[in-house]
Structures are given as structure tokens and as C-alpha cells.
Scaffold this motif. Structure first.
Motif, mmCIF file in Angstrom:
data_model
loop_
_atom_site.group_PDB
_atom_site.id
_atom_site.type_symbol
_atom_site.label_atom_id
_atom_site.label_comp_id
_atom_site.label_asym_id
_atom_site.label_seq_id
_atom_site.Cartn_x
_atom_site.Cartn_y
_atom_site.Cartn_z
ATOM 1 N N PHE A 125 -9.525 3.390 10.750
ATOM 2 C CA PHE A 125 -10.135 2.159 11.243
ATOM 3 C C PHE A 125 -10.004 1.042 10.214
ATOM 4 C CE2 PHE A 125 -13.716 -0.739 11.027
ATOM 5 C CZ PHE A 125 -13.589 -1.383 12.252
ATOM 6 N N VAL A 126 -10.373 1.325 8.976
ATOM 7 C CA VAL A 126 -10.332 0.301 7.936
ATOM 8 C C VAL A 126 -8.915 -0.213 7.743
ATOM 9 C CG1 VAL A 126 -10.684 -0.132 5.472
ATOM 10 C CG2 VAL A 126 -12.398 1.166 6.764
ATOM 11 N N GLU A 127 -7.961 0.683 7.686
ATOM 12 C CA GLU A 127 -6.591 0.269 7.379
ATOM 13 C C GLU A 127 -5.890 -0.392 8.566
ATOM 14 O OE1 GLU A 127 -4.645 3.591 5.503
ATOM 15 O OE2 GLU A 127 -5.843 3.340 3.672
ATOM 16 N N SER A 128 -6.439 -0.241 9.772
ATOM 17 C CA SER A 128 -5.855 -0.920 10.929
ATOM 18 C C SER A 128 -6.513 -2.269 11.197
ATOM 19 C CB SER A 128 -5.960 -0.040 12.183
ATOM 20 O OG SER A 128 -7.317 0.185 12.532
ATOM 21 N N HIS A 129 -7.689 -2.510 10.605
ATOM 22 C CA HIS A 129 -8.405 -3.756 10.868
ATOM 23 C C HIS A 129 -8.428 -4.709 9.668
ATOM 24 C CE1 HIS A 129 -9.861 -1.460 14.324
ATOM 25 N NE2 HIS A 129 -10.243 -2.603 14.841
ATOM 26 N N TYR A 130 -8.089 -4.206 8.482
ATOM 27 C CA TYR A 130 -8.135 -5.046 7.284
ATOM 28 C C TYR A 130 -6.849 -4.869 6.486
ATOM 29 C CZ TYR A 130 -13.043 -5.185 8.590
ATOM 30 O OH TYR A 130 -14.207 -5.332 9.298
ATOM 31 N N ARG A 131 -6.548 -5.869 5.676
ATOM 32 C CA ARG A 131 -5.345 -5.814 4.848
ATOM 33 C C ARG A 131 -5.660 -5.006 3.589
ATOM 34 N NH1 ARG A 131 -6.059 -11.103 5.906
ATOM 35 N NH2 ARG A 131 -6.365 -11.594 3.698
ATOM 36 N N THR A 132 -5.165 -3.796 3.542
ATOM 37 C CA THR A 132 -5.512 -2.878 2.463
ATOM 38 C C THR A 132 -4.258 -2.354 1.770
ATOM 39 O OG1 THR A 132 -5.451 -0.834 3.783
ATOM 40 C CG2 THR A 132 -7.489 -2.137 3.860
ATOM 41 N N GLU A 133 -4.492 -1.657 0.658
ATOM 42 C CA GLU A 133 -3.424 -0.966 -0.064
ATOM 43 C C GLU A 133 -3.643 0.540 0.129
ATOM 44 O OE1 GLU A 133 -3.739 -2.248 -4.101
ATOM 45 O OE2 GLU A 133 -3.099 -4.294 -3.665
ATOM 46 N N PRO A 134 -3.013 1.145 1.129
ATOM 47 C CA PRO A 134 -3.268 2.555 1.425
ATOM 48 C C PRO A 134 -3.003 3.508 0.264
ATOM 49 C CG PRO A 134 -2.122 1.504 3.246
ATOM 50 C CD PRO A 134 -2.114 0.523 2.111
ATOM 51 N N ALA A 135 -2.103 3.136 -0.635
ATOM 52 C CA ALA A 135 -1.788 4.004 -1.775
ATOM 53 C C ALA A 135 -2.747 3.791 -2.937
ATOM 54 C CB ALA A 135 -0.358 3.768 -2.234
ATOM 55 N N PRO A 175 -6.612 16.064 -2.330
ATOM 56 C CA PRO A 175 -6.609 14.993 -3.339
ATOM 57 C C PRO A 175 -5.905 13.724 -2.909
ATOM 58 C CG PRO A 175 -5.087 16.748 -3.955
ATOM 59 C CD PRO A 175 -5.894 17.258 -2.801
ATOM 60 N N ASP A 176 -4.997 13.812 -1.926
ATOM 61 C CA ASP A 176 -4.286 12.615 -1.509
ATOM 62 C C ASP A 176 -5.147 11.670 -0.679
ATOM 63 O OD1 ASP A 176 -4.431 14.274 0.708
ATOM 64 O OD2 ASP A 176 -2.420 13.797 1.432
ATOM 65 N N THR A 177 -6.407 12.052 -0.417
ATOM 66 C CA THR A 177 -7.296 11.161 0.317
ATOM 67 C C THR A 177 -7.508 9.868 -0.449
ATOM 68 O OG1 THR A 177 -8.446 13.119 1.193
ATOM 69 C CG2 THR A 177 -9.541 10.991 1.467
ATOM 70 N N PHE A 178 -7.678 9.967 -1.768
ATOM 71 C CA PHE A 178 -7.889 8.809 -2.626
ATOM 72 C C PHE A 178 -6.979 8.892 -3.845
ATOM 73 C CE2 PHE A 178 -11.957 9.672 -0.477
ATOM 74 C CZ PHE A 178 -12.123 8.473 0.207
ATOM 75 N N LYS A 181 -0.773 21.232 -4.173
ATOM 76 C CA LYS A 181 -0.213 19.902 -4.367
ATOM 77 C C LYS A 181 -0.662 19.313 -5.704
ATOM 78 C CE LYS A 181 -0.289 18.836 0.593
ATOM 79 N NZ LYS A 181 -0.856 17.907 1.615
ATOM 80 N N PRO A 182 0.179 18.469 -6.312
ATOM 81 C CA PRO A 182 -0.262 17.763 -7.525
ATOM 82 C C PRO A 182 -1.443 16.852 -7.199
ATOM 83 C CG PRO A 182 2.114 17.591 -7.232
ATOM 84 C CD PRO A 182 1.568 18.161 -5.969
ATOM 85 N N PHE A 183 -2.321 16.662 -8.165
ATOM 86 C CA PHE A 183 -3.468 15.788 -7.936
ATOM 87 C C PHE A 183 -3.029 14.347 -7.696
ATOM 88 C CE2 PHE A 183 -5.870 19.134 -10.289
ATOM 89 C CZ PHE A 183 -6.853 19.356 -9.334
ATOM 90 N N ASN A 184 -2.134 13.852 -8.553
ATOM 91 C CA ASN A 184 -1.696 12.457 -8.463
ATOM 92 C C ASN A 184 -2.909 11.543 -8.340
ATOM 93 O OD1 ASN A 184 0.155 10.334 -8.384
ATOM 94 N ND2 ASN A 184 0.237 10.348 -6.148
ATOM 95 N N ALA A 185 -3.866 11.706 -9.258
ATOM 96 C CA ALA A 185 -5.132 10.979 -9.156
ATOM 97 C C ALA A 185 -5.667 10.622 -10.532
ATOM 98 C CB ALA A 185 -6.155 11.817 -8.408
#
Length: 256
Positions: free
Chosen positions: A127-137, A159-162, A186-190
Motif C-alpha cells: 500500500f505504502v509503495e503504491s501510494h507514495y514515492r518511496t525507495e523500496p530498496a 531479512p529482505d523486508t528492510f 540468504k545473506p542479511f544484506n542489512a
């Protein structure tokens, strides 16, 4: 002084459980004036407890960001709310293991973090990413106490959630249950920021164990920062938020 634009309280139903929550969304002052600009989003639990503090902290340290606060369940038994408080659903939603006490388990239904994470991943974020200009990554999470525990669960399970995790005094009282979580290959990448108050003698060894557990993963994609603000579990909370946003703002400047 304006601390940004609050876009009200949006009702948000969890599609899998049909539980009703609210989202409290705050946009930066310059959002409308910059139609081509995308913004990092900071999601946080216990919305009513943290929104003003995080709003002020981001205004002074990370003005170009969107805040999304997640409420406690709204359509819950009124008798339970009267007896335990409006925040009673956090015991169920932020915990990933059931209680060994049958009476407490029946009342609070501990251990449904997976369902709450599903709500965030499949309902809130889309919802947030479809209604506002965000940086998903470049999503961030802030949680304190049980909210910090929930953040640790997200980090270890999906971990890829954030990209950035701010875990204030996470209620890690049973490391064995964390160690028993299914191994995520998966790698954390966080980037992770963890705190506990200087007076939290009982909790601190458990959080130290969590930190060591993460270090033992030997994952080069995980950046871990640990700070100890002054105070108890209650009084360290405001400084934790200020320090966490300061940490996050510096990451944003470095482009990490």
C-alpha cells in the motif's frame, strides 16, 4: 515549527487474518513540492508511543523521510482491552513463540509474529509503495522492547523486508527460542542498530547474546552497531530513538 504533514489514520486490514489495524503516515514538508523525488521510509511498531518522538527526531536529523506507524489491533475484544490495555495485541503480534503458561497463552495468544510480518509484507508495504514515492530498496524498521524483539525476528526470518533495523532494548529473554528459528540461508544484506539502557542489568546479557549470535553468522553483508544510552528500560527509550535516527541519517549520507 512544522514537523511534517500527517496524512491521518488509514484503516488497514490484514488480508490473511482480517484483523483491523491503522497506519499513521507522516510525509516530509517538501513532499508535494518535489514530485520527482523518492523518499526512504521508516516503519515502526507501537505507533502511538513513538510517532511524536520519531517525528521530531527525523525533522532535525533526517527530514527527507516518510514515517509509517503501525497501530495495535483495533477490532479486538473490548473486555480484553479494558482489562489489559489498548496495546494488548502487541503480545501476540510481536512474539514468535508461544508461552509455556497455558493461562497466559490462552489470554494473549503469544507467538503470531509470522502472521503480523505477513501483514506488513503483503498489505502495509505494498500500500505504502503504491501510494507514495518511496525507495523500496531503502526501507527501515524501528521497534522498542517487544517491538525490538519483533524486529530481530524479521531480521532472522525474512531479512529482505528492510534494509535497516533499529532494535531498541529488544525483549530477548529466551535466546534458545531465537536460536531455534529456521535457519535463513540468504545473506542479511542489512544494517542493524541495537541498544539497551545502561541500567538494564537483567536484559543486557540477553541482548549481548543476540549480538554475539549475529556476529557468529560471519555474514559480511551484515553491518552491526551497538550503543548503550543512559537509563532504564523506560527512560532509555527517548535517547534510543534519537541515537537510532542519528545512526540512520549518517547511513543515508554515506549511501549505504
Amino acid at each position: 515549527m512544522r514537523l511534517g504533514s500527517i496524512r491521518g489514520r488509514r484503516q488497514q486490514k490484514a488480508s490473511a487474518t482480517e484483523r483491523q489495524y491503522e497506519l499513521l503516515i507522516k510525509l516530509p514538508d517538501n513532499y508535494a513540492q518535489n514530485p520527482d523525488k523518492a523518499y526512504p521510509v521508516i516503519y515502526f511498531t507501537d505507533a502511538l508511543w513513538h510517532v511524536e518522538l520519531l517525528s521530531a527526531s527525523t525533522f532535525f536529523q533526517m527530514e527527507d523521510s516518510i514515517l509509517v506507524g503501525l497501530s495495535w489491533q483495533k477490532d479486538i475484544d473490548a473486555r480484553l482491552i479494558e482489562a489489559e490495555g489498548a496495546y494488548v495485541s502487541r503480545f501476540r503480534d510481536y512474539s514468535f513463540a508461544p508461552s509455556s503458561n497455558p493461562e497466559n497463552q490462552a489470554k494473549y495468544q503469544f507467538g503470531q509474529a509470522a502472521k503480523y510480518l505477513d501483514f506488513i509484507r503483503h498489505d502495509v508495504i505494498p500500500f505504502v509503495e503504491s501510494h507514495y514515492r518511496t525507495e523500496p530498496a531503502n526501507r527501515s524498521y524501528f521497534g522498542y522492547s517487544m517491538g525490538g524483539l519483533f524486529g530481530a525476528y524479521i531480521l532472522l526470518s525474512q531479512p529482505d523486508t528492510f534494509k535497516n533495523y533499529m532494535l531498541g532494548s529488544p525483549s530477548v529473554w529466551r535466546m534458545a527460542k531465537i536460536e531455534a528459528l529456521p535457519n535463513n540461508a540468504k545473506p542479511f544484506n542489512a544494517n542493524v542498530f541495537v541498544t539497551y539502557g545502561s541500567e538494564e542489568q537483567k536484559l543486557s546479557p540477553h541482548v549481548d547474546s543476540l549480538i554475539q549470535f549475529l556476529h557468529n553468522k560471519k555474514d559480511a553483508s551484515l553491518s552491526l552497531t551497538h550503543k548503550i544510552p543512559d537509563g532504564s528500560h523506560q527512560t532509555a527509550s527517548p535517547m534510543t530513538a534519537v541515537m537510532a535516527i542519528n545512526w540512520l541519517a549518517k547511513l543515508q549520507k554515506k549511501g549505504k
